[in-house]
Design an enzyme around this catalytic site. Structure first.
Site, mmCIF file in Angstrom:
data_model
loop_
_atom_site.group_PDB
_atom_site.id
_atom_site.type_symbol
_atom_site.label_atom_id
_atom_site.label_comp_id
_atom_site.label_asym_id
_atom_site.label_seq_id
_atom_site.Cartn_x
_atom_site.Cartn_y
_atom_site.Cartn_z
ATOM 1 N N ARG A 73 -5.566 -0.105 -65.571
ATOM 2 C CA ARG A 73 -6.315 -0.120 -64.397
ATOM 3 C C ARG A 73 -6.405 -1.447 -63.773
ATOM 4 N NH1 ARG A 73 -10.818 -1.025 -65.967
ATOM 5 N NH2 ARG A 73 -10.636 -0.930 -68.542
ATOM 6 N N TYR A 201 -1.630 5.741 -62.705
ATOM 7 C CA TYR A 201 -1.891 5.392 -64.163
ATOM 8 C C TYR A 201 -3.420 6.056 -64.421
ATOM 9 C CZ TYR A 201 -4.274 3.250 -67.988
ATOM 10 O OH TYR A 201 -5.064 2.816 -68.880
ATOM 11 N N GLY A 202 -3.413 6.658 -65.650
ATOM 12 C CA GLY A 202 -4.728 7.224 -65.953
ATOM 13 C C GLY A 202 -5.997 7.036 -65.463
ATOM 14 N N LYS A 210 -13.119 7.762 -65.896
ATOM 15 C CA LYS A 210 -13.973 6.463 -65.473
ATOM 16 C C LYS A 210 -14.568 6.599 -64.096
ATOM 17 C CE LYS A 210 -13.333 4.805 -69.348
ATOM 18 N NZ LYS A 210 -12.245 3.896 -69.619
ATOM 19 N N HIS A 230 -20.186 3.743 -71.810
ATOM 20 C CA HIS A 230 -18.745 3.475 -72.128
ATOM 21 C C HIS A 230 -18.821 3.502 -73.595
ATOM 22 C CE1 HIS A 230 -14.621 0.979 -72.127
ATOM 23 N NE2 HIS A 230 -14.325 2.235 -72.248
ATOM 24 N N SER A 252 -12.847 -2.113 -73.272
ATOM 25 C CA SER A 252 -11.488 -1.194 -73.298
ATOM 26 C C SER A 252 -10.693 -1.802 -74.531
ATOM 27 C CB SER A 252 -10.851 -1.453 -71.958
ATOM 28 O OG SER A 252 -11.480 -0.925 -71.168
ATOM 29 N N ALA A 253 -9.676 -1.164 -75.182
ATOM 30 C CA ALA A 253 -9.113 -1.546 -76.272
ATOM 31 C C ALA A 253 -9.737 -2.388 -77.291
ATOM 32 C CB ALA A 253 -7.531 -2.177 -75.549
ATOM 33 N N CYS A 254 -10.779 -2.125 -77.655
ATOM 34 C CA CYS A 254 -11.570 -2.883 -78.650
ATOM 35 C C CYS A 254 -12.151 -2.097 -79.950
ATOM 36 C CB CYS A 254 -12.763 -3.690 -78.105
ATOM 37 S SG CYS A 254 -12.123 -5.094 -76.891
ATOM 38 N N LYS A 256 -12.873 1.612 -79.987
ATOM 39 C CA LYS A 256 -13.841 2.602 -80.090
ATOM 40 C C LYS A 256 -13.138 4.068 -80.762
ATOM 41 C CE LYS A 256 -14.513 2.772 -75.801
ATOM 42 N NZ LYS A 256 -13.892 1.654 -75.261
ATOM 43 N N ASN A 258 -10.694 4.045 -82.740
ATOM 44 C CA ASN A 258 -10.416 4.068 -84.221
ATOM 45 C C ASN A 258 -11.714 4.127 -84.897
ATOM 46 O OD1 ASN A 258 -7.521 2.813 -84.988
ATOM 47 N ND2 ASN A 258 -8.046 2.197 -82.919
ATOM 48 N N ASP A 281 -14.908 7.437 -75.948
ATOM 49 C CA ASP A 281 -14.808 6.587 -74.594
ATOM 50 C C ASP A 281 -16.011 6.877 -73.788
ATOM 51 O OD1 ASP A 281 -13.229 4.737 -73.434
ATOM 52 O OD2 ASP A 281 -13.105 6.197 -71.685
ATOM 53 N N ARG A 379 -0.212 4.896 -73.907
ATOM 54 C CA ARG A 379 -1.400 5.761 -74.220
ATOM 55 C C ARG A 379 -0.813 7.168 -74.628
ATOM 56 N NH1 ARG A 379 -7.122 3.892 -73.518
ATOM 57 N NH2 ARG A 379 -6.771 1.669 -72.749
ATOM 58 N N ASN A 506 -14.600 -0.495 -91.762
ATOM 59 C CA ASN A 506 -15.829 -0.674 -90.770
ATOM 60 C C ASN A 506 -16.979 0.027 -91.358
ATOM 61 O OD1 ASN A 506 -14.568 -2.810 -89.302
ATOM 62 N ND2 ASN A 506 -13.747 -1.184 -87.788
HETATM 63 P P1 GTP Z 1 -10.126 2.203 -74.829
HETATM 64 O O1 GTP Z 1 -9.469 3.467 -74.933
HETATM 65 O O2 GTP Z 1 -9.352 1.119 -73.705
HETATM 66 O O3 GTP Z 1 -11.451 2.277 -74.082
HETATM 67 O O4 GTP Z 1 -10.163 1.654 -76.114
HETATM 68 P P2 GTP Z 1 -10.864 1.617 -77.367
HETATM 69 O O5 GTP Z 1 -12.220 0.947 -77.442
HETATM 70 O O6 GTP Z 1 -10.899 3.096 -77.754
HETATM 71 O O7 GTP Z 1 -9.909 0.875 -78.425
HETATM 72 P P3 GTP Z 1 -8.952 1.546 -79.751
HETATM 73 O O8 GTP Z 1 -9.575 2.047 -80.691
HETATM 74 O O9 GTP Z 1 -7.848 2.440 -79.046
HETATM 75 O O10 GTP Z 1 -8.365 0.112 -80.080
HETATM 76 C C1 GTP Z 1 -7.360 -0.716 -79.499
HETATM 77 C C2 GTP Z 1 -6.908 -1.929 -80.063
HETATM 78 O O11 GTP Z 1 -7.742 -2.386 -80.882
HETATM 79 C C3 GTP Z 1 -5.704 -1.238 -81.216
HETATM 80 O O12 GTP Z 1 -4.478 -2.052 -80.930
HETATM 81 C C4 GTP Z 1 -6.238 -1.235 -82.293
HETATM 82 O O13 GTP Z 1 -5.233 -1.477 -83.522
HETATM 83 C C5 GTP Z 1 -7.298 -2.344 -82.569
HETATM 84 N N1 GTP Z 1 -8.386 -2.163 -83.415
HETATM 85 C C6 GTP Z 1 -9.220 -1.088 -83.385
HETATM 86 N N2 GTP Z 1 -10.005 -1.126 -84.379
HETATM 87 C C7 GTP Z 1 -9.840 -2.395 -85.217
HETATM 88 C C8 GTP Z 1 -10.443 -3.058 -86.147
HETATM 89 O O14 GTP Z 1 -11.469 -2.779 -86.598
HETATM 90 N N3 GTP Z 1 -10.119 -4.387 -86.475
HETATM 91 C C9 GTP Z 1 -8.878 -4.991 -85.585
HETATM 92 N N4 GTP Z 1 -8.618 -6.118 -86.156
HETATM 93 N N5 GTP Z 1 -8.117 -4.194 -84.774
HETATM 94 C C10 GTP Z 1 -8.775 -3.042 -84.261
HETATM 95 C C1 SPV Z 2 -10.345 1.905 -70.777
HETATM 96 O O1 SPV Z 2 -9.471 1.238 -70.141
HETATM 97 O O2 SPV Z 2 -11.403 1.659 -71.052
HETATM 98 C C2 SPV Z 2 -9.751 3.340 -71.060
HETATM 99 C C3 SPV Z 2 -8.553 3.918 -70.506
HETATM 100 O O3 SPV Z 2 -10.364 4.090 -71.787
HETATM 101 S S1 SPV Z 2 -8.654 4.186 -68.810
HETATM 102 O O4 SPV Z 2 -9.054 5.575 -68.858
HETATM 103 O O5 SPV Z 2 -7.462 3.905 -68.281
HETATM 104 O O6 SPV Z 2 -9.445 3.359 -67.981
HETATM 105 MN MN MN Z 3 -12.366 3.157 -72.272
#
Ligand code: GTP
Ligand code: SPV
Ligand code: MN
Length: 598
Positions: A73, A201-202, A210, A230, A252-254, A256, A258, A281, A379, A506
């Site tokens: 984004r 891009y998505g 979003k 979110h 994002s990428a923190c 959720k 997982n 998400d 992704r 977790n």
């Molecule tokens: P968006 O789709 O961007 O909104 O992201 P999201 O919040 O769904 O994140 P996602 O679960 O895809 O995790 C993103 C990154 O965080 C990956 O590289 C995972 O490996 C890492 N990650 C997820 N959960 C954990 C955790 O509990 N501990 C650690 N150390 N890393 C984690």
């Molecule tokens: C984020 O960035 O929080 C995502 C991926 O979930 S995107 O749909 O590209 O925003």
């Molecule tokens: Mn997201």
């Protein structure tokens, strides 16, 4: 292809008008049928928008590569276009609607020449549910159509619903020349419209996600007294069969995705927990007639981060993406299957990287950095129905009742593993002051800490000061508001190593959260909130380094006082608009920290 079914004049007139502007060769209405999907997939392979993957190993799966500067984004090119600048707030880039339409029209003009314009009627949320909102996206990208078919409910059933509803969000997208200098992601909340141009891009182009479900929906939600967040939504089935639902907001990428589909760790297996995934998400939440908060996931698919996904970190996702999945910006293996950093199995000894170049492991670029096979924000797009832990309540029109709201950031320091807020108002303060290190999900400086309230900084479609007021007001509408918690899976030791193993482990923290909700466990009162006694986190079968759990649960006064300076600075951006309640919470926290002599 069959003609569309609609008699909705507002819709047909708008489609005609936009077609006039964009000048496509032909118009195709998306009906949601399997036959049409197949035609589009074949056309995409012919036009090289998609690569068909190994159909034995990955049936109905495809690979897509974006332009090299179109991988995440672009927040700096994303605008909220309201008549008054103040309505967009200091949290958004702003353009006046007149200027925005003028600028974008120049780029959209004949941008679809020699291309097809697809008309995608889609519903965010189950079709016909009182929670749901309808959008129609016009796009010249087959990739967008094929993604929307997984991420949303779309086609003729939505057109039928539109005969009754009439109202919809007008979503216009063209990849145009995929030129970053002519890329704009524009939101017109006052017109219920979104215009996105110059990207493929998505997050920039799947306009139901979003753009509609967060930026536009958050604006509508404030007026209609509900919440667009979110957040993941998950059910935790307890040993007695009772399921409790939580919603969690992490940037994002923190983590959720997982968390939303974890499988209980070995040590907790005999307790008999089971996780049900509702969403990974976005959550739309309403106060129902019982006075509690109910949530639906408006999406019907996952657009998840590939790197790091493997059978240890996320076995349910590994299962989910074995079929009917579109992979974006991953490595292509010689056998026409895919790979990314942190995938299962051995590192392939060769392949084609996400840029389409021949790749070998451990090759260095000009700056001496290892060339990645997959982009860090690579992704996959896959339907929720593929997921073994998909909840049966996904299709239910009223959603699920929420017992706890969990906020979380990616923080090396400061934030402990988990704490509970004192009450709703304090919980809103905890959410409003969230900080997190930047990830590859947005273009920017990775690792830098920024304030990301409720994980909504890039997604709140109006002035965030008003959003905070809205959160405070929602608490007053509930007879029994969910308890609010904060977690941090990313705290590190002096060597920079994660102190907490994360992922399936977790669940140990979620167990404490639910026990707190059900008044089953005491807690330690600290200046920042209630923390667990270390012995109250079940560590069966998990050996951490000595004192790790104590370090994870430490509240460092000096760090927090430093943190408050950043929070103060952030709050000051909102000037007089900031609700007094949050200012008061800030002062109260400062006092508690100063008084604390432990
Ligand atoms: P968006 O789709 O961007 O909104 O992201 P999201 O919040 O769904 O994140 P996602 O679960 O895809 O995790 C993103 C990154 O965080 C990956 O590289 C995972 O490996 C890492 N990650 C997820 N959960 C954990 C955790 O509990 N501990 C650690 N150390 N890393 C984690
Ligand atoms: C984020 O960035 O929080 C995502 C991926 O979930 S995107 O749909 O590209 O925003
Ligand atoms: Mn997201």
């Amino acid at each position: 292809m069959k003609k569309h079914l609609t008699t909705n004049k507002k819709l047909t007139e708008w489609v005609d008008k936009m077609a006039k502007l964009c000048g496509p060769q032909r118009i195709v209405w998306i009906d949601g049928s399997a036959e049409q999907k197949l035609i589009l997939e074949n056309e995409s392979v012919d036009s090289k928008e998609l690569i068909r993957l190994n159909q034995d190993k990955l049936p109905d799966c495809f690979l897509h590569r974006t332009a090299h500067d179109d991988v995440a984004r672009t927040e700096h090119l994303t605008f909220i276009c309201t008549k008054k600048k103040r309505d967009a707030g200091p949290n958004n880039n702003w353009m006046s609607p007149a200027a925005a339409y003028r600028k974008a029209k120049a780029i959209f003009k004949n941008a679809m020449a020699k291309r097809t314009m697809y008309v995608i009627p889609f519903s965010m949320g189950p079709v016909g549910s009182p929670f749901s909102k309808i959008g129609v996206e016009l796009t010249d990208s087959r990739y967008v159509v094929l993604n929307m078919l997984k991420m949303t409910r779309c086609g003729n059933e939505v057109l039928r619903q539109l005969e009754k509803d009439n109202d919809f969000t007008k979503c216009l997208h063209s990849k145009a020349q995929l030129d970053i200098k002519k890329r704009l992601i524009l939101h017109f909340p006052e017109d219920n419209a979104i215009w996105s141009v110059g990207s493929g891009y998505g997050g920039n182009v799947l306009l139901g996600k979003k753009c509609l479900s967060l930026r536009i929906a958050s604006y509508i939600a404030r007026k209609e007294k509900w919440m667009a967040e979110h957040m993941l939504i998950m059910g935790i089935e307890e040993p007695n069969g009772h399921v409790e639902y939580i919603a969690a907001a992490f940037p994002s990428a923190c983590g959720k995705t997982n968390l939303a589909m974890l499988i209980p760790p070995e040590g907790l297996k005999n307790k008999g927990y089971r996780i049900w995934t509702v969403g990974d998400d976005i959550a739309w939440m309403r106060v129902d007639s019982d006075g509690s908060l109910w949530a639906v996931n408006p999406e019907s698919g996952f657009f998840g981060v590939a790197p790091g996904t493997n059978s240890k970190s996320n076995p349910n996702m590994v299962e989910t993406i074995k079929k009917n999945t579109i992979y974006t910006n991953v490595l292509l293996k010689p056998d026409n299957s895919v790979w990314w950093e942190g995938a299962d199995g051995q590192v392939p000894d060769q392949g084609i990287d996400w840029k389409g170049h021949p790749w070998k492991p451990d090759t260095l670029d000009a700056e001496g950095k290892v060339i990645k096979g997959a982009h860090p924000n690579a992704r996959f797009t896959t339907p929720i129905s593929n997921c073994p832990s998909a909840s049966f309540r996904i299709e239910q029109h009223h959603g699920v009742p929420i017992s706890a709201i969990v906020f979380g950031g990616r923080r090396e320091h400061v934030a402990p593993l988990v704490y509970e807020s004192f009450n709703w108002q304090h919980g809103v303060f905890v959410g409003a002051t969230m900080g997190s290190e930047l990830t590859a999900a947005q273009v920017g400086k990775i690792g830098q800490v920024r304030r990301d309230p409720m994980a909504m900084l890039p997604f709140c479609g109006y002035n965030m000061a008003e959003y905070f007021k809205h959160w405070l007001n929602m608490g007053k509408l509930m007879a029994k508001p969910p308890k609010i918690f904060h977690v941090n899976w990313f705290r590190t030791d002096a060597q920079g190593k994660f102190l907490w193993p994360g992922f399936c482990e977790n669940l140990r923290v979620l167990e404490w959260i639910l026990d707190r909700c059900n008044n089953k466990v005491d807690a330690r009162k600290t200046p920042i909130g209630y923390l667990p006694y270390p012995s109250d986190i079940d560590m069966t079968g998990l050996a951490l380094e000595e004192d790790a759990i104590e370090s994870l649960l430490k509240v460092n006064k000096e760090e927090w006082l430093e943190e408050l300076k950043g929070i103060n600075k952030f709050f000051n951006d909102f000037k007089k608009d900031l609700p007094a309640e949050l200012r008061n919470e800030y002062k109260a926290l400062l006092e508690r920290l100063k008084k604390d002599d432990k």
